[in-house]
Design an enzyme around this catalytic site. Structure first.
Site, PDB file in Angstrom:
ATOM      1  N   HIS A   1      -7.460   9.423  -2.586  1.00 43.97           N
ATOM      2  CA  HIS A   1      -6.867   9.348  -1.249  1.00 43.97           C
ATOM      3  C   HIS A   1      -7.812   9.859  -0.165  1.00 43.97           C
ATOM      4  O   HIS A   1      -7.938   9.255   0.905  1.00 43.97           O
ATOM      5  CB  HIS A   1      -5.553  10.143  -1.235  1.00 43.97           C
ATOM      6  CG  HIS A   1      -4.619   9.765  -0.135  1.00 43.97           C
ATOM      7  ND1 HIS A   1      -3.254   9.698  -0.294  1.00 43.97           N
ATOM      8  CD2 HIS A   1      -4.836   9.418   1.150  1.00 43.97           C
ATOM      9  CE1 HIS A   1      -2.691   9.323   0.844  1.00 43.97           C
ATOM     10  NE2 HIS A   1      -3.629   9.154   1.733  1.00 43.97           N
TER      11      HIS A   1
ATOM     12  N   ASP B   1       0.841  -1.193   0.000  1.00 46.39           N
ATOM     13  CA  ASP B   1       0.000   0.000   0.000  1.00 46.39           C
ATOM     14  C   ASP B   1       0.879   1.247   0.000  1.00 46.39           C
ATOM     15  O   ASP B   1       1.719   1.425   0.893  1.00 46.39           O
ATOM     16  CB  ASP B   1      -0.910   0.028   1.235  1.00 46.39           C
ATOM     17  CG  ASP B   1      -1.836   1.225   1.173  1.00 46.39           C
ATOM     18  OD1 ASP B   1      -2.833   1.157   0.434  1.00 46.39           O
ATOM     19  OD2 ASP B   1      -1.541   2.247   1.824  1.00 46.39           O
TER      20      ASP B   1
ATOM     21  N   LYS C   1      -2.425   6.159  -4.684  1.00 40.26           N
ATOM     22  CA  LYS C   1      -3.598   7.006  -4.409  1.00 40.26           C
ATOM     23  C   LYS C   1      -3.421   8.378  -5.059  1.00 40.26           C
ATOM     24  O   LYS C   1      -2.306   8.900  -5.095  1.00 40.26           O
ATOM     25  CB  LYS C   1      -3.781   7.178  -2.886  1.00 40.26           C
ATOM     26  CG  LYS C   1      -3.756   5.861  -2.114  1.00 40.26           C
ATOM     27  CD  LYS C   1      -4.042   6.024  -0.631  1.00 40.26           C
ATOM     28  CE  LYS C   1      -3.793   4.710   0.099  1.00 40.26           C
ATOM     29  NZ  LYS C   1      -2.423   4.571   0.615  1.00 40.26           N
TER      30      LYS C   1
ATOM     31  N   TYR D   1       2.991   9.925  -0.105  1.00 34.60           N
ATOM     32  CA  TYR D   1       4.039   9.436   0.808  1.00 34.60           C
ATOM     33  C   TYR D   1       5.440   9.825   0.345  1.00 34.60           C
ATOM     34  O   TYR D   1       6.394   9.696   1.105  1.00 34.60           O
ATOM     35  CB  TYR D   1       3.953   7.904   0.979  1.00 34.60           C
ATOM     36  CG  TYR D   1       2.612   7.407   1.494  1.00 34.60           C
ATOM     37  CD1 TYR D   1       1.685   8.286   2.038  1.00 34.60           C
ATOM     38  CD2 TYR D   1       2.271   6.066   1.431  1.00 34.60           C
ATOM     39  CE1 TYR D   1       0.446   7.838   2.484  1.00 34.60           C
ATOM     40  CE2 TYR D   1       1.035   5.606   1.887  1.00 34.60           C
ATOM     41  CZ  TYR D   1       0.132   6.503   2.406  1.00 34.60           C
ATOM     42  OH  TYR D   1      -1.088   6.058   2.854  1.00 34.60           O
TER      43      TYR D   1
HETATM   44  P1  NAP Z   1       0.042   1.023  11.587  1.00 30.95           P
HETATM   45  O1  NAP Z   1       0.125  -0.119  10.647  1.00 30.95           O
HETATM   46  O2  NAP Z   1      -1.163   1.216  12.409  1.00 30.95           O
HETATM   47  O3  NAP Z   1       1.197   0.963  12.682  1.00 30.95           O
HETATM   48  C1  NAP Z   1       2.443   1.330  12.471  1.00 30.95           C
HETATM   49  C2  NAP Z   1       3.172   1.539  13.783  1.00 30.95           C
HETATM   50  O4  NAP Z   1       3.190   0.360  14.605  1.00 30.95           O
HETATM   51  C3  NAP Z   1       4.554   1.853  13.402  1.00 30.95           C
HETATM   52  O5  NAP Z   1       5.004   2.877  14.262  1.00 30.95           O
HETATM   53  C4  NAP Z   1       5.320   0.559  13.619  1.00 30.95           C
HETATM   54  O6  NAP Z   1       6.637   0.912  13.992  1.00 30.95           O
HETATM   55  C5  NAP Z   1       4.538  -0.119  14.751  1.00 30.95           C
HETATM   56  N1  NAP Z   1       4.429  -1.592  14.600  1.00 30.95           N
HETATM   57  C6  NAP Z   1       4.268  -2.292  13.457  1.00 30.95           C
HETATM   58  N2  NAP Z   1       4.143  -3.603  13.709  1.00 30.95           N
HETATM   59  C7  NAP Z   1       4.221  -3.735  15.061  1.00 30.95           C
HETATM   60  C8  NAP Z   1       4.161  -4.848  15.945  1.00 30.95           C
HETATM   61  N3  NAP Z   1       3.985  -6.076  15.474  1.00 30.95           N
HETATM   62  N4  NAP Z   1       4.285  -4.603  17.273  1.00 30.95           N
HETATM   63  C9  NAP Z   1       4.474  -3.369  17.750  1.00 30.95           C
HETATM   64  N5  NAP Z   1       4.533  -2.265  16.958  1.00 30.95           N
HETATM   65  C10 NAP Z   1       4.399  -2.457  15.631  1.00 30.95           C
HETATM   66  O7  NAP Z   1       0.477   2.346  10.748  1.00 30.95           O
HETATM   67  P2  NAP Z   1      -0.164   3.353   9.751  1.00 30.95           P
HETATM   68  O8  NAP Z   1       1.007   3.859   8.993  1.00 30.95           O
HETATM   69  O9  NAP Z   1      -1.023   4.317  10.464  1.00 30.95           O
HETATM   70  O10 NAP Z   1      -1.080   2.502   8.788  1.00 30.95           O
HETATM   71  C11 NAP Z   1      -0.578   1.491   7.933  1.00 30.95           C
HETATM   72  C12 NAP Z   1      -0.582   1.893   6.471  1.00 30.95           C
HETATM   73  O11 NAP Z   1      -1.883   2.298   6.074  1.00 30.95           O
HETATM   74  C13 NAP Z   1       0.290   3.098   6.123  1.00 30.95           C
HETATM   75  O12 NAP Z   1       1.652   2.784   6.076  1.00 30.95           O
HETATM   76  C14 NAP Z   1      -0.309   3.462   4.793  1.00 30.95           C
HETATM   77  O13 NAP Z   1       0.149   2.594   3.781  1.00 30.95           O
HETATM   78  C15 NAP Z   1      -1.794   3.278   5.059  1.00 30.95           C
HETATM   79  N6  NAP Z   1      -2.468   4.506   5.515  1.00 30.95           N
HETATM   80  C16 NAP Z   1      -3.412   5.057   4.695  1.00 30.95           C
HETATM   81  C17 NAP Z   1      -4.048   6.215   5.050  1.00 30.95           C
HETATM   82  C18 NAP Z   1      -5.083   6.823   4.129  1.00 30.95           C
HETATM   83  O14 NAP Z   1      -5.445   7.990   4.321  1.00 30.95           O
HETATM   84  N7  NAP Z   1      -5.562   6.082   3.171  1.00 30.95           N
HETATM   85  C19 NAP Z   1      -3.751   6.846   6.271  1.00 30.95           C
HETATM   86  C20 NAP Z   1      -2.815   6.253   7.114  1.00 30.95           C
HETATM   87  C21 NAP Z   1      -2.187   5.081   6.731  1.00 30.95           C
HETATM   88  P3  NAP Z   1       7.945   0.219  13.312  1.00 30.95           P
HETATM   89  O15 NAP Z   1       7.995   0.663  11.870  1.00 30.95           O
HETATM   90  O16 NAP Z   1       9.038   0.750  14.134  1.00 30.95           O
HETATM   91  O17 NAP Z   1       7.719  -1.265  13.476  1.00 30.95           O
END
Ligand code: NAP
Length: 311
Positions: free
Chosen positions: A118, A51, A85, A56
Protein backbone atom coordinates in the site's frame (compact mmCIF):
# COMPACT_ATOMS: atom_id res chain seq x y z
CA UNK A 1 -18.69 -8.22 -21.18
CA UNK A 2 -15.81 -10.46 -20.04
CA UNK A 3 -12.38 -9.18 -19.08
CA UNK A 4 -10.74 -10.23 -22.34
CA UNK A 5 -13.26 -8.18 -24.30
CA UNK A 6 -13.44 -5.17 -22.02
CA UNK A 7 -10.82 -2.48 -22.37
CA UNK A 8 -7.74 -3.88 -20.69
CA UNK A 9 -4.00 -3.43 -20.63
CA UNK A 10 -1.43 -6.25 -20.71
CA UNK A 11 0.58 -6.48 -17.51
CA UNK A 12 4.25 -7.51 -17.55
CA UNK A 13 3.36 -10.91 -16.04
CA UNK A 14 0.92 -11.78 -18.83
CA UNK A 15 -2.29 -10.93 -16.95
CA UNK A 16 -4.82 -8.33 -18.10
CA UNK A 17 -6.01 -5.28 -16.13
CA UNK A 18 -9.13 -3.30 -17.11
CA UNK A 19 -8.08 0.31 -17.76
CA UNK A 20 -10.89 1.84 -15.71
CA UNK A 21 -11.28 0.83 -12.08
CA UNK A 22 -13.85 1.48 -9.39
CA UNK A 23 -12.48 2.96 -6.13
CA UNK A 24 -13.96 1.79 -2.83
CA UNK A 25 -12.32 3.99 -0.21
CA UNK A 26 -14.65 6.24 1.78
CA UNK A 27 -14.05 8.33 4.90
CA UNK A 28 -14.95 6.73 8.26
CA UNK A 29 -18.25 8.58 8.66
CA UNK A 30 -19.72 6.95 5.53
CA UNK A 31 -21.61 3.76 6.50
CA UNK A 32 -19.75 0.66 5.25
CA UNK A 33 -23.00 -0.61 3.69
CA UNK A 34 -22.64 2.14 1.07
CA UNK A 35 -19.56 0.38 -0.31
CA UNK A 36 -21.67 -2.74 -0.82
CA UNK A 37 -24.48 -0.90 -2.66
CA UNK A 38 -22.06 1.15 -4.77
CA UNK A 39 -19.94 -1.85 -5.80
CA UNK A 40 -23.05 -3.67 -7.01
CA UNK A 41 -24.09 -0.63 -9.05
CA UNK A 42 -20.56 -0.32 -10.43
CA UNK A 43 -20.60 -3.92 -11.63
CA UNK A 44 -24.07 -3.44 -13.12
CA UNK A 45 -22.92 -0.43 -15.15
CA UNK A 46 -19.85 -2.29 -16.45
CA UNK A 47 -16.91 -1.77 -14.07
CA UNK A 48 -14.87 -4.97 -13.84
CA UNK A 49 -11.83 -3.62 -12.00
CA UNK A 50 -12.44 -3.01 -8.30
CA UNK A 51 -9.79 -1.26 -6.23
CA UNK A 52 -9.83 -1.98 -2.51
CA UNK A 53 -7.52 -2.46 0.46
CA UNK A 54 -7.28 -4.02 3.91
CA UNK A 55 -6.95 -0.45 5.22
CA UNK A 56 -10.38 0.62 3.88
CA UNK A 57 -12.08 -1.70 6.40
CA UNK A 58 -14.94 -2.49 4.03
CA UNK A 59 -13.75 -5.62 2.26
CA UNK A 60 -16.56 -7.67 3.82
CA UNK A 61 -19.14 -5.37 2.24
CA UNK A 62 -17.29 -5.15 -1.09
CA UNK A 63 -16.73 -8.92 -1.12
CA UNK A 64 -20.43 -9.52 -0.47
CA UNK A 65 -21.24 -7.30 -3.46
CA UNK A 66 -18.90 -9.33 -5.69
CA UNK A 67 -20.38 -12.61 -4.48
CA UNK A 68 -23.94 -11.32 -4.99
CA UNK A 69 -23.14 -10.23 -8.54
CA UNK A 70 -21.56 -13.60 -9.29
CA UNK A 71 -24.52 -15.42 -7.73
CA UNK A 72 -27.09 -13.49 -9.81
CA UNK A 73 -25.14 -14.28 -12.98
CA UNK A 74 -24.02 -10.72 -13.80
CA UNK A 75 -20.32 -11.67 -13.73
CA UNK A 76 -18.07 -14.67 -13.38
CA UNK A 77 -15.09 -14.58 -11.03
CA UNK A 78 -12.66 -14.62 -13.97
CA UNK A 79 -14.30 -11.49 -15.42
CA UNK A 80 -13.55 -9.47 -12.29
CA UNK A 81 -10.23 -7.85 -11.46
CA UNK A 82 -9.96 -7.27 -7.72
CA UNK A 83 -7.08 -5.39 -6.12
CA UNK A 84 -6.23 -5.39 -2.43
CA UNK A 85 -3.24 -3.91 -0.60
CA UNK A 86 -0.92 -4.91 2.23
CA UNK A 87 -1.25 -2.24 4.89
CA UNK A 88 1.76 -0.54 6.52
CA UNK A 89 1.46 -2.43 9.83
CA UNK A 90 2.02 -5.70 7.93
CA UNK A 91 5.18 -4.87 5.99
CA UNK A 92 7.43 -7.20 7.99
CA UNK A 93 7.88 -10.16 5.66
CA UNK A 94 6.38 -12.66 8.11
CA UNK A 95 3.14 -10.58 8.23
CA UNK A 96 2.51 -10.03 4.52
CA UNK A 97 0.69 -13.29 3.85
CA UNK A 98 -1.36 -12.82 7.02
CA UNK A 99 -2.66 -9.47 5.79
CA UNK A 100 -3.60 -10.88 2.39
CA UNK A 101 -5.27 -13.91 3.97
CA UNK A 102 -7.30 -11.62 6.24
CA UNK A 103 -8.51 -9.75 3.14
CA UNK A 104 -9.38 -13.01 1.36
CA UNK A 105 -11.32 -14.23 4.38
CA UNK A 106 -13.32 -11.01 4.59
CA UNK A 107 -13.95 -11.11 0.85
CA UNK A 108 -14.95 -14.75 0.79
CA UNK A 109 -12.64 -15.28 -2.21
CA UNK A 110 -9.77 -17.70 -2.63
CA UNK A 111 -7.56 -15.35 -4.64
CA UNK A 112 -7.27 -11.69 -5.61
CA UNK A 113 -6.13 -10.49 -9.02
CA UNK A 114 -3.64 -7.98 -7.70
CA UNK A 115 -2.01 -7.34 -4.35
CA UNK A 116 -0.01 -4.16 -3.76
CA UNK A 117 2.29 -2.87 -1.06
CA UNK A 118 0.00 0.00 0.00
CA UNK A 119 2.80 2.40 0.91
CA UNK A 120 6.56 2.10 1.29
CA UNK A 121 6.20 3.21 4.91
CA UNK A 122 6.24 0.59 7.65
CA UNK A 123 4.29 1.18 10.85
CA UNK A 124 4.47 -0.69 14.14
CA UNK A 125 2.73 -4.08 13.74
CA UNK A 126 -0.47 -4.64 15.73
CA UNK A 127 -4.23 -4.28 15.47
CA UNK A 128 -4.17 -0.49 15.45
CA UNK A 129 -4.39 0.64 11.81
CA UNK A 130 -2.40 3.79 12.43
CA UNK A 131 -0.41 3.29 15.65
CA UNK A 132 0.38 6.57 17.42
CA UNK A 133 2.42 7.52 20.47
CA UNK A 134 1.23 9.66 23.41
CA UNK A 135 1.96 12.80 21.36
CA UNK A 136 -0.15 11.61 18.44
CA UNK A 137 2.88 10.81 16.29
CA UNK A 138 2.69 7.76 14.04
CA UNK A 139 4.92 4.94 15.31
CA UNK A 140 7.01 3.73 12.41
CA UNK A 141 8.79 0.40 11.99
CA UNK A 142 12.07 -0.43 10.23
CA UNK A 143 11.56 -2.92 7.41
CA UNK A 144 13.56 -3.55 4.23
CA UNK A 145 10.98 -3.09 1.48
CA UNK A 146 12.84 -5.71 -0.59
CA UNK A 147 12.05 -8.30 2.10
CA UNK A 148 8.39 -7.28 1.94
CA UNK A 149 8.52 -7.72 -1.83
CA UNK A 150 9.97 -11.24 -1.52
CA UNK A 151 7.10 -12.16 0.81
CA UNK A 152 4.64 -10.85 -1.78
CA UNK A 153 6.35 -12.90 -4.50
CA UNK A 154 5.68 -15.97 -2.33
CA UNK A 155 1.98 -15.02 -2.12
CA UNK A 156 1.86 -15.01 -5.92
CA UNK A 157 3.57 -18.41 -6.04
CA UNK A 158 0.99 -19.73 -3.58
CA UNK A 159 -1.81 -18.54 -5.88
CA UNK A 160 -3.24 -16.12 -3.31
CA UNK A 161 -2.85 -13.31 -5.84
CA UNK A 162 -2.45 -13.44 -9.62
CA UNK A 163 -0.28 -10.32 -9.88
CA UNK A 164 1.77 -8.19 -7.51
CA UNK A 165 2.63 -4.51 -7.53
CA UNK A 166 3.27 -1.41 -5.47
CA UNK A 167 1.58 1.82 -4.53
CA UNK A 168 2.89 5.25 -3.56
CA UNK A 169 6.42 4.34 -4.65
CA UNK A 170 8.67 7.02 -6.08
CA UNK A 171 11.29 6.41 -8.77
CA UNK A 172 14.02 5.49 -6.24
CA UNK A 173 11.82 3.09 -4.30
CA UNK A 174 10.81 1.37 -7.54
CA UNK A 175 14.47 1.00 -8.45
CA UNK A 176 15.18 -0.64 -5.09
CA UNK A 177 12.80 -3.43 -6.09
CA UNK A 178 13.84 -3.57 -9.75
CA UNK A 179 17.54 -3.83 -8.80
CA UNK A 180 16.99 -6.34 -6.00
CA UNK A 181 19.34 -9.31 -6.43
CA UNK A 182 17.32 -12.42 -7.23
CA UNK A 183 14.18 -10.50 -8.21
CA UNK A 184 11.59 -13.09 -9.26
CA UNK A 185 8.72 -10.85 -10.38
CA UNK A 186 8.72 -7.17 -11.33
CA UNK A 187 5.89 -5.02 -9.95
CA UNK A 188 3.13 -4.97 -12.60
CA UNK A 189 2.04 -1.49 -11.56
CA UNK A 190 2.64 1.50 -9.34
CA UNK A 191 -0.60 3.03 -8.05
CA UNK A 192 -0.06 6.70 -7.22
CA UNK A 193 -1.94 9.95 -6.84
CA UNK A 194 -2.32 11.35 -10.36
CA UNK A 195 -4.58 14.05 -11.82
CA UNK A 196 -4.14 17.24 -13.87
CA UNK A 197 -2.68 19.13 -10.87
CA UNK A 198 -0.12 16.30 -10.31
CA UNK A 199 0.28 14.59 -13.65
CA UNK A 200 3.33 12.51 -12.66
CA UNK A 201 4.76 12.84 -16.17
CA UNK A 202 8.33 11.86 -15.11
CA UNK A 203 7.23 8.88 -13.06
CA UNK A 204 4.92 7.83 -15.90
CA UNK A 205 7.78 7.92 -18.38
CA UNK A 206 9.97 5.87 -16.02
CA UNK A 207 7.20 3.30 -15.40
CA UNK A 208 6.54 2.96 -19.13
CA UNK A 209 10.26 2.37 -19.76
CA UNK A 210 10.15 -0.55 -17.30
CA UNK A 211 6.82 -1.98 -18.52
CA UNK A 212 5.14 -1.02 -15.26
CA UNK A 213 1.59 0.33 -15.51
CA UNK A 214 0.88 3.57 -13.69
CA UNK A 215 -2.50 3.46 -11.97
CA UNK A 216 -3.97 6.85 -11.05
CA UNK A 217 -5.84 7.45 -7.81
CA UNK A 218 -7.58 10.66 -6.76
CA UNK A 219 -8.00 11.24 -10.50
CA UNK A 220 -11.19 13.21 -9.77
CA UNK A 221 -9.58 15.40 -7.14
CA UNK A 222 -9.68 12.99 -4.17
CA UNK A 223 -12.14 12.01 -1.45
CA UNK A 224 -11.11 15.08 0.57
CA UNK A 225 -11.13 13.04 3.79
CA UNK A 226 -9.93 15.60 6.39
CA UNK A 227 -7.69 12.93 7.93
CA UNK A 228 -5.57 12.94 4.78
CA UNK A 229 -6.47 16.03 2.71
CA UNK A 230 -6.28 19.67 3.74
CA UNK A 231 -9.64 21.49 3.51
CA UNK A 232 -8.11 24.40 1.58
CA UNK A 233 -6.98 22.18 -1.33
CA UNK A 234 -8.32 23.24 -4.71
CA UNK A 235 -11.41 21.53 -6.16
CA UNK A 236 -10.14 19.84 -9.33
CA UNK A 237 -13.59 19.47 -10.90
CA UNK A 238 -14.18 23.23 -10.49
CA UNK A 239 -11.12 23.93 -12.64
CA UNK A 240 -12.27 26.40 -15.36
CA UNK A 241 -10.07 24.79 -18.04
CA UNK A 242 -11.52 21.34 -17.40
CA UNK A 243 -15.01 22.87 -17.44
CA UNK A 244 -14.39 24.54 -20.79
CA UNK A 245 -13.05 21.35 -22.39
CA UNK A 246 -15.93 19.36 -20.90
CA UNK A 247 -18.49 21.81 -22.33
CA UNK A 248 -16.92 21.57 -25.77
CA UNK A 249 -17.31 17.76 -25.74
CA UNK A 250 -20.69 17.87 -24.03
CA UNK A 251 -19.23 15.93 -21.11
CA UNK A 252 -18.61 16.57 -17.41
CA UNK A 253 -15.26 17.75 -15.96
CA UNK A 254 -15.02 14.36 -14.21
CA UNK A 255 -15.29 12.50 -17.51
CA UNK A 256 -12.60 14.73 -19.01
CA UNK A 257 -10.29 14.08 -16.02
CA UNK A 258 -10.73 10.30 -16.46
CA UNK A 259 -10.41 10.37 -20.25
CA UNK A 260 -7.20 12.41 -19.93
CA UNK A 261 -5.54 9.54 -18.05
CA UNK A 262 -6.76 6.85 -20.45
CA UNK A 263 -5.36 8.74 -23.45
CA UNK A 264 -1.90 9.01 -21.85
CA UNK A 265 -1.75 5.27 -21.15
CA UNK A 266 -2.62 5.46 -17.47
CA UNK A 267 -5.06 3.05 -15.81
CA UNK A 268 -7.49 5.21 -13.88
CA UNK A 269 -9.59 4.72 -10.74
CA UNK A 270 -12.83 6.57 -10.06
CA UNK A 271 -14.62 6.46 -6.74
CA UNK A 272 -18.26 7.36 -6.41
CA UNK A 273 -20.97 5.97 -4.17
CA UNK A 274 -23.64 7.88 -6.12
CA UNK A 275 -25.53 5.96 -8.82
CA UNK A 276 -25.67 8.80 -11.33
CA UNK A 277 -21.96 9.58 -11.01
CA UNK A 278 -20.95 5.89 -11.09
CA UNK A 279 -22.72 5.61 -14.45
CA UNK A 280 -21.23 8.88 -15.67
CA UNK A 281 -17.72 7.73 -14.76
CA UNK A 282 -18.07 4.63 -16.90
CA UNK A 283 -19.07 6.67 -19.96
CA UNK A 284 -15.56 7.62 -20.99
CA UNK A 285 -14.97 5.27 -23.92
CA UNK A 286 -17.10 7.03 -26.52
CA UNK A 287 -15.39 10.39 -26.90
CA UNK A 288 -11.86 11.58 -27.51
CA UNK A 289 -9.86 14.58 -26.31
CA UNK A 290 -7.89 16.31 -29.05
CA UNK A 291 -4.07 16.57 -28.87
CA UNK A 292 -4.62 20.28 -28.12
CA UNK A 293 -6.99 19.43 -25.19
CA UNK A 294 -4.38 17.01 -23.85
CA UNK A 295 -1.68 19.69 -24.05
CA UNK A 296 -3.83 22.25 -22.29
CA UNK A 297 -4.63 19.76 -19.48
CA UNK A 298 -0.92 18.88 -19.21
CA UNK A 299 -0.37 22.60 -18.62
CA UNK A 300 -2.47 22.45 -15.43
CA UNK A 301 0.24 20.47 -13.66
CA UNK A 302 1.50 22.20 -10.52
CA UNK A 303 2.84 19.21 -8.55
CA UNK A 304 0.00 19.62 -6.09
CA UNK A 305 -0.66 16.60 -3.87
CA UNK A 306 -4.02 16.06 -2.13
CA UNK A 307 -2.76 13.18 -0.01
CA UNK A 308 -0.35 14.70 2.46
CA UNK A 309 0.74 11.23 3.71
CA UNK A 310 2.06 9.85 0.42
CA UNK A 311 5.51 10.58 -0.98
P1 NAP B 1 -11.58 10.23 -6.57
O1 NAP B 1 -11.88 9.10 -7.48
O2 NAP B 1 -10.55 11.22 -6.92
O3 NAP B 1 -12.86 11.14 -6.32
C1 NAP B 1 -13.84 10.83 -5.49
C2 NAP B 1 -14.68 12.06 -5.18
O4 NAP B 1 -15.26 12.66 -6.35
C3 NAP B 1 -15.77 11.56 -4.34
O5 NAP B 1 -15.99 12.52 -3.32
C4 NAP B 1 -16.97 11.45 -5.27
O6 NAP B 1 -18.12 11.71 -4.50
C5 NAP B 1 -16.69 12.54 -6.31
N1 NAP B 1 -17.07 12.16 -7.69
C6 NAP B 1 -16.96 10.95 -8.27
N2 NAP B 1 -17.34 10.98 -9.55
C7 NAP B 1 -17.71 12.27 -9.80
C8 NAP B 1 -18.20 12.95 -10.95
N3 NAP B 1 -18.38 12.31 -12.09
N4 NAP B 1 -18.47 14.28 -10.83
C9 NAP B 1 -18.30 14.93 -9.67
N5 NAP B 1 -17.83 14.33 -8.54
C10 NAP B 1 -17.53 13.02 -8.62
O7 NAP B 1 -11.37 9.58 -5.09
P2 NAP B 1 -10.25 8.86 -4.29
O8 NAP B 1 -11.01 8.05 -3.30
O9 NAP B 1 -9.25 9.83 -3.79
O10 NAP B 1 -9.52 7.89 -5.30
C11 NAP B 1 -10.18 6.82 -5.95
C12 NAP B 1 -9.77 5.46 -5.42
O11 NAP B 1 -8.36 5.31 -5.48
C13 NAP B 1 -10.09 5.21 -3.95
O12 NAP B 1 -11.45 4.94 -3.73
C14 NAP B 1 -9.17 4.05 -3.68
O13 NAP B 1 -9.71 2.86 -4.20
C15 NAP B 1 -7.92 4.47 -4.43
N6 NAP B 1 -6.96 5.21 -3.60
C16 NAP B 1 -5.75 4.63 -3.35
C17 NAP B 1 -4.83 5.26 -2.55
C18 NAP B 1 -3.50 4.59 -2.27
O14 NAP B 1 -2.79 5.03 -1.35
N7 NAP B 1 -3.14 3.59 -3.03
C19 NAP B 1 -5.10 6.52 -2.00
C20 NAP B 1 -6.32 7.12 -2.30
C21 NAP B 1 -7.24 6.46 -3.10
P3 NAP B 1 -19.44 10.76 -4.58
O15 NAP B 1 -19.07 9.42 -3.99
O16 NAP B 1 -20.42 11.51 -3.78
O17 NAP B 1 -19.78 10.69 -6.05
Amino acid sequence: MDRKHSRSVNLNDGNLMPVLGFGTFAPDEIPKSKANEATKIAIDVGFRHIDAAYFYQNEEEVGQALRDKMADGTVKREDLFYTTKIWSTFLRPELVRQCLERSLKKLGLDYVDLCLIHEPIAMKPGEELVPKDANGKIILDVVDICDTWEALEKCKDLGLTKSIGVSNFNHKQLELILNKPGLKYKPVCNQVECHPYLNQSKLLEFCKSKDIVLVAYSALGSHRDPNWVSSDSPYLLEEPILKTIAKKHNRSPGQVALRYQLQRGVVVLAKSFNEKRIKENFEVFDFELTPEDMKVIDGLNRNFRYDSMSL
